[in-house]
Design a protein around this motif. Structure first.
Motif, PDB file in Angstrom:
ATOM      1  N   UNK A 140       0.893  -1.300  -0.109  1.00  0.00           N
ATOM      2  CA  UNK A 140       0.047   0.075  -0.203  1.00  0.00           C
ATOM      3  C   UNK A 140       0.588   1.116  -0.098  1.00  0.00           C
ATOM      4  N   UNK A 141       1.990   1.277   0.780  1.00  0.00           N
ATOM      5  CA  UNK A 141       2.739   2.212   0.665  1.00  0.00           C
ATOM      6  C   UNK A 141       3.332   2.711  -0.531  1.00  0.00           C
ATOM      7  N   UNK A 142       3.861   1.619  -1.260  1.00  0.00           N
ATOM      8  CA  UNK A 142       4.647   1.928  -2.482  1.00  0.00           C
ATOM      9  C   UNK A 142       3.435   2.328  -3.438  1.00  0.00           C
ATOM     10  N   UNK A 143       2.333   1.779  -3.559  1.00  0.00           N
ATOM     11  CA  UNK A 143       1.170   2.340  -4.507  1.00  0.00           C
ATOM     12  C   UNK A 143       0.913   3.534  -4.069  1.00  0.00           C
ATOM     13  N   UNK A 144       0.654   4.090  -2.909  1.00  0.00           N
ATOM     14  CA  UNK A 144       0.242   5.363  -2.692  1.00  0.00           C
ATOM     15  C   UNK A 144       1.696   6.280  -3.017  1.00  0.00           C
ATOM     16  N   UNK A 145       2.909   5.997  -2.688  1.00  0.00           N
ATOM     17  CA  UNK A 145       3.884   6.779  -3.374  1.00  0.00           C
ATOM     18  C   UNK A 145       3.807   7.110  -4.762  1.00  0.00           C
ATOM     19  N   UNK A 146       3.580   5.928  -5.459  1.00  0.00           N
ATOM     20  CA  UNK A 146       3.287   6.207  -6.918  1.00  0.00           C
ATOM     21  C   UNK A 146       2.296   7.009  -7.289  1.00  0.00           C
ATOM     22  N   UNK A 147       1.299   6.823  -6.652  1.00  0.00           N
ATOM     23  CA  UNK A 147      -0.126   7.476  -6.827  1.00  0.00           C
ATOM     24  C   UNK A 147       0.199   8.928  -6.636  1.00  0.00           C
ATOM     25  N   UNK A 148       0.834   9.238  -5.751  1.00  0.00           N
ATOM     26  CA  UNK A 148       1.388  10.883  -4.996  1.00  0.00           C
ATOM     27  C   UNK A 148       2.231  11.238  -6.435  1.00  0.00           C
ATOM     28  N   UNK A 149       3.259  10.607  -6.651  1.00  0.00           N
ATOM     29  CA  UNK A 149       3.970  10.909  -7.812  1.00  0.00           C
ATOM     30  C   UNK A 149       3.244  11.359  -8.949  1.00  0.00           C
ATOM     31  N   UNK A 150       2.404  10.711  -9.401  1.00  0.00           N
ATOM     32  CA  UNK A 150       1.540  10.870 -10.713  1.00  0.00           C
ATOM     33  C   UNK A 150       0.740  12.114 -10.391  1.00  0.00           C
ATOM     34  N   UNK A 151       0.114  12.056  -9.352  1.00  0.00           N
ATOM     35  CA  UNK A 151      -0.604  13.591  -9.059  1.00  0.00           C
ATOM     36  C   UNK A 151       0.232  14.551  -9.009  1.00  0.00           C
ATOM     37  N   UNK A 152       1.338  14.525  -8.383  1.00  0.00           N
ATOM     38  CA  UNK A 152       2.308  15.614  -8.406  1.00  0.00           C
ATOM     39  C   UNK A 152       2.754  16.132  -9.884  1.00  0.00           C
ATOM     40  N   UNK A 153       2.969  15.120 -10.768  1.00  0.00           N
ATOM     41  CA  UNK A 153       3.255  15.380 -12.103  1.00  0.00           C
ATOM     42  C   UNK A 153       2.293  16.029 -12.916  1.00  0.00           C
ATOM     43  N   UNK A 154       0.812  15.572 -12.588  1.00  0.00           N
ATOM     44  CA  UNK A 154       0.025  16.153 -13.256  1.00  0.00           C
ATOM     45  C   UNK A 154      -0.567  17.514 -12.661  1.00  0.00           C
ATOM     46  N   UNK A 155      -0.126  17.817 -11.606  1.00  0.00           N
ATOM     47  CA  UNK A 155      -0.368  19.119 -11.174  1.00  0.00           C
ATOM     48  C   UNK A 155       0.644  19.973 -11.750  1.00  0.00           C
ATOM     49  N   UNK A 156       1.957  19.703 -11.843  1.00  0.00           N
ATOM     50  CA  UNK A 156       2.887  20.454 -12.579  1.00  0.00           C
ATOM     51  C   UNK A 156       2.679  20.644 -13.919  1.00  0.00           C
ATOM     52  N   UNK A 157       2.042  19.610 -14.596  1.00  0.00           N
ATOM     53  CA  UNK A 157       1.652  19.819 -16.007  1.00  0.00           C
ATOM     54  C   UNK A 157       0.546  20.945 -16.165  1.00  0.00           C
ATOM     55  N   UNK A 159      -0.080  23.227 -14.208  1.00  0.00           N
ATOM     56  CA  UNK A 159       0.372  24.698 -13.830  1.00  0.00           C
ATOM     57  C   UNK A 159       1.005  25.210 -15.049  1.00  0.00           C
ATOM     58  N   UNK A 160       1.936  24.241 -15.747  1.00  0.00           N
ATOM     59  CA  UNK A 160       2.477  24.797 -16.878  1.00  0.00           C
ATOM     60  C   UNK A 160       1.521  25.365 -17.794  1.00  0.00           C
ATOM     61  N   UNK A 161       0.425  24.295 -18.173  1.00  0.00           N
ATOM     62  CA  UNK A 161      -0.393  24.651 -19.376  1.00  0.00           C
ATOM     63  C   UNK A 161      -1.237  25.989 -18.782  1.00  0.00           C
ATOM     64  N   UNK A 162      -1.396  26.139 -17.494  1.00  0.00           N
ATOM     65  CA  UNK A 162      -2.116  27.064 -17.154  1.00  0.00           C
ATOM     66  C   UNK A 162      -1.486  28.527 -17.239  1.00  0.00           C
TER      67      UNK A 162
END
Length: 327
Positions: A140-157, A159-162
């Motif tokens: 669960x910890x590994x999956x959560x870390x992966x999901x958090x990383x994906x969300x952070x990547x999407x937020x950065x993308x 932000x750049x688009x905005x």
């Protein structure tokens, strides 16, 4: 075998202060006895037994030997059980020691060995469940870390688009602001050059008759003007002269004797017939025509006709208005 004995620490300090009661004598001559020296848990004692019975003496010594061995075994088992109970308490408090539980001492009794096996099986089951929970937690910890990383990547993308969209909007607004003076100037020039599509009614007329009339082969005259905006209609000649070039609407209505026929037409410049009408007692007609400035139109009576009008009943009308001025 003797009854179960629960070991206590104070047993180590146990000291015997009594001995076997001394032999008593009675009035009757007593039997001869021997003393049997016995030891249990490091404590020595003496017993009086009938003399001459060696087998009994051996049995008593064997009995105390087995008793001593059993008590020591129970003490060891008690210590092991205490250690296992403490270990289970630590597990329940999530304070499991890293080292494995102490190796149990060899228990001579078969029933005690079964208890030990069950306890060991339970401990192994608990360890297995803890291991499974730890593995699930890691997953669960590994999956959560992966999901958090994906969300952070999407937020950065995002932000750049905005930022890019905001920059584009700012550029567009700046360009519009720069174009505004030129657009305003162009609009002013266009308004000053182009005339409106709809010209206000600057030419309107409506001529009527207030009395009877009989005639033919002539233009119909009128006796009164309801409206003559633009001054284009002459009541005496019955003709309308266009003050400006444009598109005009023209209409006529007449009422004659009930049994008399009426034949009329709208003529342009005295000769060109634009529209005609005929009927018994009444007739009407209308048309839309493009006139040049100074063109004339009138109602021409083709055949002998008798028109009936009064001051209160004005049936005869010749009317028209400018629809659009020629540009």
């Amino acid at each position: 075998m003797p009854h179960f004995y629960r070991y206590r620490s104070e047993d180590d300090d146990l000291q015997t202060h009594s001995r076997t009661p001394a032999r008593t004598t009675t009035g009757v001559s007593s039997a001869k006895t021997d003393e049997a020296h016995v030891r249990c848990l490091g404590i020595a004692g003496e017993l009086c037994i009938p003399s001459g019975d060696e087998k009994n003496k051996v049995n008593i010594n064997s009995l105390f030997y087995e008793l001593d061995k059993t008590i020591r075994s129970l003490k060891e088992e008690n210590e092991q059980l205490r250690a296992e109970v403490d270990y289970l308490k630590d597990i329940c408090k999530n304070k499991v020691a890293t080292s494995p539980p102490p190796v149990p001492a060899v228990v001579q009794n078969a029933a005690d060995s079964g208890v030990e096996d069950r306890l060991r099986s339970q401990i192994q089951s608990i360890d297995s469940k803890l291991g499974s929970c730890q593995a699930d937690l890691n997953t669960v910890k590994t999956t959560s870390q992966s999901s958090i990383q994906q969300i952070q990547t999407m937020l950065e993308s995002m932000q750049i688009t905005h930022t890019q969209h905001k920059q584009e909007v700012d550029n567009a607004l700046s360009a519009l602001a720069n174009m505004a003076p030129a657009v305003k100037e162009k609009e002013t020039e266009t308004v000053s050059i182009v005339k409106p599509d709809i010209t206000p009614f600057a030419v309107v007329f409506d001529a009527v008759r207030c009395e009877d009339w009989v005639g033919q082969d002539s233009f119909l005259p009128y006796t009164k003007m309801n409206c003559n905006l633009g001054g284009g209609l002459n009541m005496d000649t019955g003709k309308f002269t266009a003050p400006v070039s444009g598109i005009y609407f023209l209409g006529l209505n007449v009422y004659g004797a009930p049994r008399d026929g009426v034949v009329l037409s709208i003529k342009l410049n005295d000769f060109l017939e634009l529209a005609s009408c005929s009927g018994v007692g009444k007739a009407s007609q209308s048309c839309i025509i493009e006139l040049d400035e100074n063109d004339t139109v009138g109602i021409y009576v083709n055949e002998k006709s008798k028109l009936t009008d009064t001051n209160n009943q004005r049936y005869t009308h010749f009317l028209g208005f400018l629809m659009r001025e020629k540009i």
